[in-house]
Structure formats: structure tokens, C-alpha cells
Design a protein around this motif. Structure first.
Motif, PDB file in Angstrom:
ATOM      1  N   GLU A 368      58.276  85.858  70.815  1.00  0.00           N
ATOM      2  CA  GLU A 368      58.788  87.134  70.358  1.00  0.00           C
ATOM      3  C   GLU A 368      58.033  87.479  69.096  1.00  0.00           C
ATOM      4  OE1 GLU A 368      62.734  86.137  69.893  1.00  0.00           O
ATOM      5  OE2 GLU A 368      63.412  86.387  72.055  1.00  0.00           O
ATOM      6  N   ILE A 369      58.212  88.775  68.860  1.00  0.00           N
ATOM      7  CA  ILE A 369      57.379  89.442  67.393  1.00  0.00           C
ATOM      8  C   ILE A 369      58.269  90.443  66.777  1.00  0.00           C
ATOM      9  CG2 ILE A 369      55.382  90.555  66.680  1.00  0.00           C
ATOM     10  CD1 ILE A 369      54.280  90.093  69.688  1.00  0.00           C
ATOM     11  N   THR A 370      58.355  90.082  65.384  1.00  0.00           N
ATOM     12  CA  THR A 370      59.226  90.939  64.854  1.00  0.00           C
ATOM     13  C   THR A 370      58.273  91.614  63.617  1.00  0.00           C
ATOM     14  OG1 THR A 370      61.002  89.579  64.798  1.00  0.00           O
ATOM     15  CG2 THR A 370      61.048  91.107  62.752  1.00  0.00           C
ATOM     16  N   LEU A 371      57.946  92.799  63.514  1.00  0.00           N
ATOM     17  CA  LEU A 371      57.323  93.366  62.413  1.00  0.00           C
ATOM     18  C   LEU A 371      58.029  93.627  61.198  1.00  0.00           C
ATOM     19  CD1 LEU A 371      54.704  94.748  61.387  1.00  0.00           C
ATOM     20  CD2 LEU A 371      55.354  96.895  62.646  1.00  0.00           C
ATOM     21  N   ALA A 372      57.744  92.903  60.217  1.00  0.00           N
ATOM     22  CA  ALA A 372      58.640  93.134  58.805  1.00  0.00           C
ATOM     23  C   ALA A 372      57.892  93.957  58.015  1.00  0.00           C
ATOM     24  CB  ALA A 372      58.681  91.744  58.320  1.00  0.00           C
ATOM     25  N   GLN A 373      58.475  95.276  57.644  1.00  0.00           N
ATOM     26  CA  GLN A 373      57.899  96.292  56.808  1.00  0.00           C
ATOM     27  C   GLN A 373      58.911  96.292  55.697  1.00  0.00           C
ATOM     28  OE1 GLN A 373      57.330  99.100  60.204  1.00  0.00           O
ATOM     29  NE2 GLN A 373      55.219  99.303  59.236  1.00  0.00           N
ATOM     30  N   ILE A 374      58.675  95.855  54.649  1.00  0.00           N
ATOM     31  CA  ILE A 374      59.624  95.439  53.397  1.00  0.00           C
ATOM     32  C   ILE A 374      59.005  96.465  52.202  1.00  0.00           C
ATOM     33  CG2 ILE A 374      60.562  94.008  51.869  1.00  0.00           C
ATOM     34  CD1 ILE A 374      60.599  91.895  54.155  1.00  0.00           C
ATOM     35  N   SER A 375      59.978  97.079  51.707  1.00  0.00           N
ATOM     36  CA  SER A 375      59.782  97.798  50.350  1.00  0.00           C
ATOM     37  C   SER A 375      60.623  97.326  49.442  1.00  0.00           C
ATOM     38  CB  SER A 375      59.769  99.343  50.708  1.00  0.00           C
ATOM     39  OG  SER A 375      58.932  99.908  51.468  1.00  0.00           O
ATOM     40  N   LYS A 376      60.209  97.281  48.220  1.00  0.00           N
ATOM     41  CA  LYS A 376      61.138  96.679  47.170  1.00  0.00           C
ATOM     42  C   LYS A 376      61.208  97.653  45.898  1.00  0.00           C
ATOM     43  CE  LYS A 376      60.992  92.322  45.972  1.00  0.00           C
ATOM     44  NZ  LYS A 376      60.703  90.760  45.628  1.00  0.00           N
ATOM     45  N   SER A 377      62.350  97.717  45.211  1.00  0.00           N
ATOM     46  CA  SER A 377      62.522  98.946  44.249  1.00  0.00           C
ATOM     47  C   SER A 377      61.743  98.461  43.149  1.00  0.00           C
ATOM     48  CB  SER A 377      63.887  98.719  43.901  1.00  0.00           C
ATOM     49  OG  SER A 377      64.343  97.659  43.408  1.00  0.00           O
ATOM     50  N   LYS A 378      61.165  99.531  42.410  1.00  0.00           N
ATOM     51  CA  LYS A 378      60.458  99.377  40.999  1.00  0.00           C
ATOM     52  C   LYS A 378      60.676 100.434  40.247  1.00  0.00           C
ATOM     53  CE  LYS A 378      55.555  98.647  39.742  1.00  0.00           C
ATOM     54  NZ  LYS A 378      54.345  98.531  40.203  1.00  0.00           N
TER      55      LYS A 378
END
Length: 400
Positions: A368-378
Motif C-alpha cells: 500500500e502507498i500513501t503520498l504525504a504532502q504536508i505544509s507547515k505554517s510560517k
């Protein structure tokens, strides 16, 4: 088969610790087994004496065919880290008659309740992994041996910064040489102790708390090129995908700072974690992080797959770096993975993704594959914007 097998607990003061009926059974028996110390309490015994040494399976085979009435002497309570439950599960006609355990006696001397304590035996067992088992516990009772004596235990705990504990050490409980002392860990580290002893640790100050998903900046990392660490968000998702249990055996391949191995060790407190890293400087950082986060596991210097043969078969494998050996590493991990085990691999490129998935499937694993596209506040002035982290493919392969 023996007409009867009685396992009788005995204290360090010998016959004085026994009920009269227990002593009667001992002298009426035809075969008396125990340790040399226990057997020495009965110099006038008329039957055959036999010292119990290593190899309980041989003892079981012998007792299964024994026709004589038999008594086995065991220290304290035979069902508390003793041979009682093992023998009772393998043999018929076994009766168990416990004495006071060293734990009960030690807490009585201390004047503390013991039902809420954590119990750990280092008797004949390695000290590796003790840090995460103890960390945060209010009260811990430790059964020791000659190698893992109170001084060794104190030095070990101090190495992991666990100075919030004070110790209560009891020696030869119930015997003529009985001695009980409250000590700091520094005092215990420099102390001399009689062979038979027990250590009770009591927390007298707060312990540091590390929840799952330790902040990246808390780890010692390679300088000046920081960033060679599985980021907190990806690390948390990867740990979840591994489905680590408290008794899991975990491999971390390409451990670097040790972030995955440390989080895994803090979950698998009754299991074991094994890590490998090819960069010597990263191992130095990993060792510092182990001390800081109180996670004691095995880490070796090497380039996988070389070195993996030293590790026991895993329940979970995290592949954080392959150094170009992805095919060989996956082959070995898949062949060694226990039933229902899982392999998790993080890929930053589609080429690595394609190669890893293809090879995992060739090894008959469910992928199984999960694509993690994460953005963090700045912050930007008095406003807030989001900054994207590199997209990561979290590949999970299971052996169902």
C-alpha cells in the motif's frame, strides 16, 4: 511418572522460613532438588539430592519419568520469576507451596505498598532495554544477579540521566547477613553489595515526557547539514504504519539520528530494536539521542544488507536508507520478516517508489502507498503562510 512433585518456596533463613508440614514433606521425599544454597539447608537429608543447573528442558524430561516422591526447593515464591509456572505447565501432579518473595520482604522493610510497582528481572538477563522499561514509572522493583548488581544498575541509569530516582537496596533478606539501605544512585554506583540482593527504585522528582512525534529540533543531528532525519510528521505516519506492539522486534535500516528507532523503542518496551547506520558520525549522534530520550537499543556500524544477519527475525522493518542496495535489502527483510510483519519504506522520488514497489511485490508482499504532502505554517510579518515539505511516498508492505 512421579507419584507427587512438590515445589516448596524457601527463604534465606532456611528451615526457619518453612511451615512444619513443608519440612515434614521434604524429609519424607525420596528426591530433593534445588540450588546448592537451598540444598545446603538440609545436610541430614537421607534421600538423593540433585542440584538444578541450566537446562530446564532436561529436568522436565527426567521428572516426567521419575517414580519417586520429589520435592523441589525454590527461592521465595516459585511463581514470581521462578521455575514454578514452567514446571507446572510441563508436568502433571505438581503442587506449589510459595514462601514470602524477596519483593514482599523488601517492600515491607521499606514500608511501602507494592501492588502498584513495576517488576523487572535482570537475573540471567541482559540489561539492554532497561531504560525504556523504567522511564516514567513511579516505583520499580528489580531482581538482580552477580553481573547486573546494584552498582552496575545505578551506573546504567545515570548514563541515561535517570537521576530522579532514589534506591532502596536489600541484601540477604531474612538471613543472618540481612542489610537494607536507602541510597542515591550516585551512592549505589560506588557501593559494595552482598551477592543476594534486590533493588527498589522510587521516583522523587519529575521525569521528562516525550510523546509520540518528538520535535525534529530536539534530536542531535549532523552539522552543518541538518535535515538528515525522518521529519516528525512523516515519522509519526511511518511508525503508525509499522503497527509496533509492546513486544515487537523492530529493525531500523539507515537509522541516522535514530529518530525512528527511538520512537519504536519507546513503544516496544518489552521487545527489542536493532538499528544499522553506515556513517560513523551519525552513530555518535544516535548514541547521544538514545541517552537523551532514554531508549536503549542495539545499533551497529555497517552498510546494509551486511550486518542484518546479526539481528533476530523482525516483526517490523523501517528502511530509511539503502545506499543503492534497495533490492538486496528488501530481499533479506522479506525473507526474514515474521508472519503478519510489516516493512515501511519512505521514498522521495518516483524512481525509488517504482523500484521499491516492484521488488516488494516480487517478494509476494501486499503493498500500500500513501503520498504525504504536508505544509507547515510560517509567520510572515503579522500574517501566516504555509511552507510545503518535500512530498514523501510512505510504502507499506505486509506479510499476511
Amino acid at each position: 511418572m512421579a507419584s507427587s512433585i512438590k515445589i516448596i518456596g524457601i527463604g534465606d533463613n532456611g528451615k526457619e522460613s518453612l511451615l512444619p508440614i513443608y519440612e515434614k514433606w521434604i524429609y519424607e521425599s525420596e528426591l530433593l532438588l534445588g540450588g546448592e544454597r537451598q540444598l545446603a539447608f538440609f545436610p541430614d537429608y537421607k534421600g538423593e539430592k540433585m542440584v538444578i543447573k541450566n537446562g530446564l528442558s532436561k529436568l522436565v524430561n527426567q521428572l516426567a519419568n521419575e517414580k519417586r516422591n520429589t520435592v523441589i526447593l525454590a527461592s521465595g515464591d516459585p511463581l514470581f520469576f521462578g521455575i514454578g509456572s514452567y514446571l507446572a505447565s510441563k508436568l502433571k501432579n505438581v503442587e506449589i507451596f510459595p514462601n514470602l518473595s524477596s519483593i514482599q520482604l523488601a517492600f515491607a522493610k521499606m514500608g511501602e505498598r507494592w501492588h502498584d510497582a513495576k517488576f523487572i528481572s535482570l537475573h540471567g538477563r541482559p540489561i539492554r532495554g532497561l531504560a525504556q522499561k523504567i522511564d516514567g514509572e513511579e516505583k520499580v522493583a528489580i531482581l538482580t544477579d552477580e553481573g547486573n548488581n546494584p552498582a552496575v544498575i545505578a551506573k546504567y541509569l545515570l548514563n541515561f540521566g535517570m537521576s530522579e530516582y532514589e534506591a532502596f537496596v536489600c541484601e540477604h533478606l531474612g538471613g543472618e547477613k540481612e542489610r537494607c539501605r536507602k541510597m542515591t544512585l550516585d551512592e549505589m554506583a560506588d557501593g559494595q553489595f552482598l551477592p543476594l540482593n534486590i533493588v527498589i527504585l522510587k521516583k522523587i522528582a519529575n521525569s521528562p515526557v516525550w510523546a509520540l512525534g518528538i520535535d525534529d529540533n530536539e534530536f542531535y543531528q549532523r552539522k552543518p547539514d541538518k535535515g538528515l532525519i525522518t521529519k516528525k510528521e512523516i515519522r509519526t505516519l511511518s511508525i503508525a504504519a509499522l503497527k509496533i506492539k509492546k513486544d515487537s522486534v523492530v529493525w531500523d535500516i539507515g537509522t541516522c539520528t535514530g529518530s525512528i528507532a527511538i520512537e519504536a523503542a519507546r513503544i516496544a518496551k518489552e521487545g527489542a530494536v536493532y538499528a544499522i547506520e553506515k556513517n560513523e558520525k551519525d552513530i555518535e549522534n544516535c548514541n547521544e539521542n538514545m541517552k537523551k530520550f532514554r531508549a536503549d537499543f542495539t545499533v551497529i556500524h555497517g552498510k546494509a544488507p551486511d550486518g542484518l544477519e546479526q539481528f533476530p527475525d523482525p516483526d517490523a522493518v523501517f528502511i530509511g536508507g539503502t545506499a543503492g542496495n534497495i533490492d538486496a535489502i528488501i530481499d533479506i527483510c522479506a525473507s526474514r520478516l515474521r508472519n503478519s510483519g510489516r516493512i515501511v519504506l519512505n521514498a522521495a522520488t518516483i524512481e525509488t517508489l517504482t523500484k521499491a514497489v516492484d521488488h516488494l511485490k516480487r517478494n509476494h508482499l501486499h503493498v500500500e502507498i500513501t503520498l504525504a504532502q504536508i505544509s507547515k505554517s510560517k509567520p510572515i510579518l503579522d500574517l501566516t503562510r504555509f511552507e510545503a515539505l518535500n512530498p514523501i511516498y510512505i510504502i507499506t508492505a505486509s506479510k499476511d
